[in-house]
Design an enzyme around this catalytic site. Structure first.
Site, PDB file in Angstrom:
ATOM      1  N   ASP A  67      17.471  14.962  18.135  1.00  0.00           N
ATOM      2  CA  ASP A  67      16.260  15.310  17.386  1.00  0.00           C
ATOM      3  C   ASP A  67      16.510  15.227  15.763  1.00  0.00           C
ATOM      4  O   ASP A  67      17.748  14.868  15.386  1.00  0.00           O
ATOM      5  CB  ASP A  67      15.900  16.677  17.672  1.00  0.00           C
ATOM      6  CG  ASP A  67      16.716  17.720  17.192  1.00  0.00           C
ATOM      7  OD1 ASP A  67      17.789  17.415  16.591  1.00  0.00           O
ATOM      8  OD2 ASP A  67      16.488  18.775  17.389  1.00  0.00           O
ATOM      9  N   ASP A  82      13.252  18.397  27.194  1.00  0.00           N
ATOM     10  CA  ASP A  82      14.628  19.252  26.877  1.00  0.00           C
ATOM     11  C   ASP A  82      14.463  20.670  26.562  1.00  0.00           C
ATOM     12  O   ASP A  82      13.053  21.149  26.370  1.00  0.00           O
ATOM     13  CB  ASP A  82      15.030  18.723  25.654  1.00  0.00           C
ATOM     14  CG  ASP A  82      14.442  19.202  24.422  1.00  0.00           C
ATOM     15  OD1 ASP A  82      13.417  18.930  24.147  1.00  0.00           O
ATOM     16  OD2 ASP A  82      15.120  19.982  23.840  1.00  0.00           O
ATOM     17  N   CYS A 120      20.697  27.267  48.335  1.00  0.00           N
ATOM     18  CA  CYS A 120      20.870  26.430  46.965  1.00  0.00           C
ATOM     19  C   CYS A 120      22.503  25.762  47.282  1.00  0.00           C
ATOM     20  O   CYS A 120      23.214  26.467  47.863  1.00  0.00           O
ATOM     21  CB  CYS A 120      21.030  27.391  45.851  1.00  0.00           C
ATOM     22  SG  CYS A 120      21.625  26.500  44.362  1.00  0.00           S
ATOM     23  N   CYS A 142      24.379  24.454  44.857  1.00  0.00           N
ATOM     24  CA  CYS A 142      25.149  24.235  43.576  1.00  0.00           C
ATOM     25  C   CYS A 142      26.585  25.025  43.859  1.00  0.00           C
ATOM     26  O   CYS A 142      26.598  25.661  45.037  1.00  0.00           O
ATOM     27  CB  CYS A 142      24.243  24.760  42.458  1.00  0.00           C
ATOM     28  SG  CYS A 142      24.762  26.771  42.336  1.00  0.00           S
ATOM     29  N   CYS A 170      26.367  28.978  43.949  1.00  0.00           N
ATOM     30  CA  CYS A 170      25.852  29.466  45.243  1.00  0.00           C
ATOM     31  C   CYS A 170      26.509  29.060  46.439  1.00  0.00           C
ATOM     32  O   CYS A 170      26.595  29.912  47.497  1.00  0.00           O
ATOM     33  CB  CYS A 170      24.431  29.046  45.283  1.00  0.00           C
ATOM     34  SG  CYS A 170      23.096  29.625  44.274  1.00  0.00           S
ATOM     35  N   HIS A 190      24.273  26.685  37.571  1.00  0.00           N
ATOM     36  CA  HIS A 190      23.252  27.019  38.822  1.00  0.00           C
ATOM     37  C   HIS A 190      22.070  26.578  38.006  1.00  0.00           C
ATOM     38  O   HIS A 190      21.071  25.905  38.692  1.00  0.00           O
ATOM     39  CB  HIS A 190      23.202  28.516  39.202  1.00  0.00           C
ATOM     40  CG  HIS A 190      21.827  28.753  39.938  1.00  0.00           C
ATOM     41  ND1 HIS A 190      21.649  28.352  41.259  1.00  0.00           N
ATOM     42  CD2 HIS A 190      20.801  29.311  39.284  1.00  0.00           C
ATOM     43  CE1 HIS A 190      20.405  28.648  41.726  1.00  0.00           C
ATOM     44  NE2 HIS A 190      19.957  29.172  40.598  1.00  0.00           N
TER      45      HIS A 190
END
Lengths: 377, 377
Positions: free
Chosen positions: B91, B263, B301, B303, B306, B332
């Site tokens: 940015d 973002d 989940c 991930c 998890c 996560h």
């Protein structure tokens, strides 16, 4: 018996061994990363494995206070709670009660102390501390001991040795699980008291022995001296654990005197404060001289941090307070000590520990200088 | 031309696309994790890759102040400095100068501001900000814009739009590298000003367009309204980027209106404060009710957090201030948003974004409630 120890090779007093625990085999001499609160700070278990960690340490005192050993028992034990399926050694909390907790009071039963978290009052007895560690389900548990500060008077240390022996006896009697329980030799820097403590504990026939109350501020030479007095009195067929020691030169000197196991917060704590272990002493990555240094932390080091990042980037991360910075330094430092112990094992196997020790001593002058310049962490 | 954008499929206003950058191809709609200081907080680049991150964002304002863009240029550019070889969007610092830096002052040249780190005075001009991003070597750079606060008067926003257009023109003229430079549509919540800003910037023919000045405190419905006014005015063949937006429902609503890029610090910042994104709203793992909850953060989940840890363990880690706790929650949360955008892409490919959006809206009531109860992070 939950623990078997096998000595594969000796090189002088140094031993190459194997420790068989319910959660796997550990090659000794071993360095155990410290996971005080049920996590080796900033690291996942998979990362520890990849670095070559075989066994880790956790603190009964901390886990008892938070989250509570009962919750960990309900979770299926500490291994499952923290997702580490390798061996775990838990300390007894003796050292923490005598160093961290305010307002401790010794009674006939045990020691009353206040939590460093919320000031609440608690009693640790030898029996309770055995039960707590059985709830945690560690592979090796430690007896509650009294760890006097340094310096301490002869009278204080005499009393601590007597109490430690009495508590050790009560600890053995209190065991209900087949958990390996280690005795802890105290005695400060007094030769006769160290010898007395060792003899009394050896008579109780523990499956392993720790040497406690060292690396608490005494000069290094005095620590080595205490090892010279104490280690020969311990049964040769059982593992020996020097508690709280993890400076590279101290590990080498202690291995050369017959010690098999080590733990220390040094690599993780140093990493969180911007410090890196190197073969030539410590490096503080915060120093301005690293701002434009685009080389690796330690040239030739094969750790993830050194392979992929520059000193300049690490300097930036640490200055900016970024978590990745302390992750990378912690990774490097653990790799450094775990690789050192692997090299020590290889040197013993070849009968060349003397060479490794001499090489390290040459560097050691530089190492000490940096240690003194930066202060001990 | 450093950037090529290809639209593979449309589903209503939503687009499935591919963005070709010098550092690789990005599937859109894309969520870009934020690496403000040259690191996505607590994560390694390899972990980001494994989570499915394709492109990340870094902040020119922060990197200019620390470590300095010159050091990053010397290091071989930001990709090499931070060990991320995928696409990077930087940015312009406009938002930061107008929100973080104290004592800013607009001049004919640009904007004078004080560093939030040490109070030192700096000047950002459109030309300088282009040069800084060329030094960083990002794949996509943003023009310096003026981002008024919310609420802002019509007069303030009118001036900001005029200045943003003038600066956009100067930015294009200042480019010396083949870096893709995006214009930023401002205009607050005023329809005619948004339309004016969009028209003026489109006339300058940027390779891509961002919509700035949203998600700064205005009601969600007003944000969607601004998108309804603005997006149809942007060239259909160019990528559209909604800056700073990353709440799951906002991403879905914006994609449905034709936005391609997002973002937000939400997943990382929320994770560092004990918050987890779930399909049914946010969960604050610090809450006492999770102390003995041995199930995963989000059942089903896939991930790493998890799959391997319980809510009780995460609760303990976060309460104890352990770094692993925020690493796991960050993991996560990033997984959650990156998987959501992957599902959005799959839904567009099947022409079923409407279904996904309806399913999400059903849950959204619950989500909003939790959001409001816990406050926005």
């Amino acid at each position: 018996m939950a623990l078997r120890f096998e000595i594969l090779k000796q090189d002088g007093a140094a031993r190459l061994g194997r420790l068989y625990t319910p959660h796997g085999v550990v090659d000794t001499p071993v360095f155990m990363p410290v996971g005080t609160q049920g996590t080796v700070k900033a690291m996942t278990p998979e990362e520890l494995r990849a670095l070559g960690a075989q066994m880790i340490l956790a603190n009964t005192y901390h886990l008892y206070l938070r989250p509570g050993t009962e919750i960990i028992r309900e979770a299926g034990g500490l291994h499952r709670f923290m997702h580490w399926d390798g061996p775990i050694l838990t300390d007894s909390g003796g050292y923490q009660v005598f160093s961290l907790a305010p307002l401790r009071r010794l009674t006939a039963e045990g020691v009353i102390f206040r939590s460093h978290l919320d000031g609440s009052e608690h009693l640790f007895t030898p029996e309770k501390v055995v039960a707590l560690q059985e709830a945690l389900g560690s592979d090796i548990a430690m007896v509650l001991d009294e760890c006097p500060p340094y310096p301490a008077s002869r009278e204080e240390v005499t009393a601590a040795v007597a109490r430690t022996t009495a508590w050790a006896e009560r600890s053995l009697a209190a065991q209900s699980a087949a958990q390996a329980l280690f005795g802890i030799v105290q005695g400060g820097v007094y030769r006769d008291l160290r010898e007395q403590s060792a003899r009394e504990l050896v008579a109780l026939d523990f499956p392993g022995y720790a040497i406690g109350g060292l690396s608490v501020g005494e000069p290094k030479e005095l620590m080595y001296q205490v090892l010279d007095w104490t280690v020969p009195l311990l049964p040769p067929e059982k593992p020996r654990y020097l508690m709280g020691v993890g400076h590279p030169d101290d590990i080498i000197e202690a291995v050369a005197r017959g010690v098999d196991m080590f733990d220390c917060v040094l690599p993780t704590r140093l990493g969180r404060h911007g410090g890196a272990l190197t073969p030539f002493g410590r490096l503080n990555i915060r120093n301005a001289c690293y701002a434009r240094d685009f080389g690796p932390l330690v040239p030739g080091c094969d750790c993830y941090a050194c392979q992929n990042y520059s000193r300049a980037y690490l300097h930036h991360l640490v200055r900016a307070g970024e978590i990745l910075g302390l992750r990378l330094l912690t990774t490097h430092n653990l790799h450094f000590l775990l690789k050192l112990t692997a090299e020590i094992r290889a040197a013993i196997a070849r009968g060349e520990l003397g060479l490794l020790r001499a090489r390290w001593r040459e560097r050691c002058g530089g190492n000490r200088t940096v240690l003194e310049a930066e202060g001990d962490t």
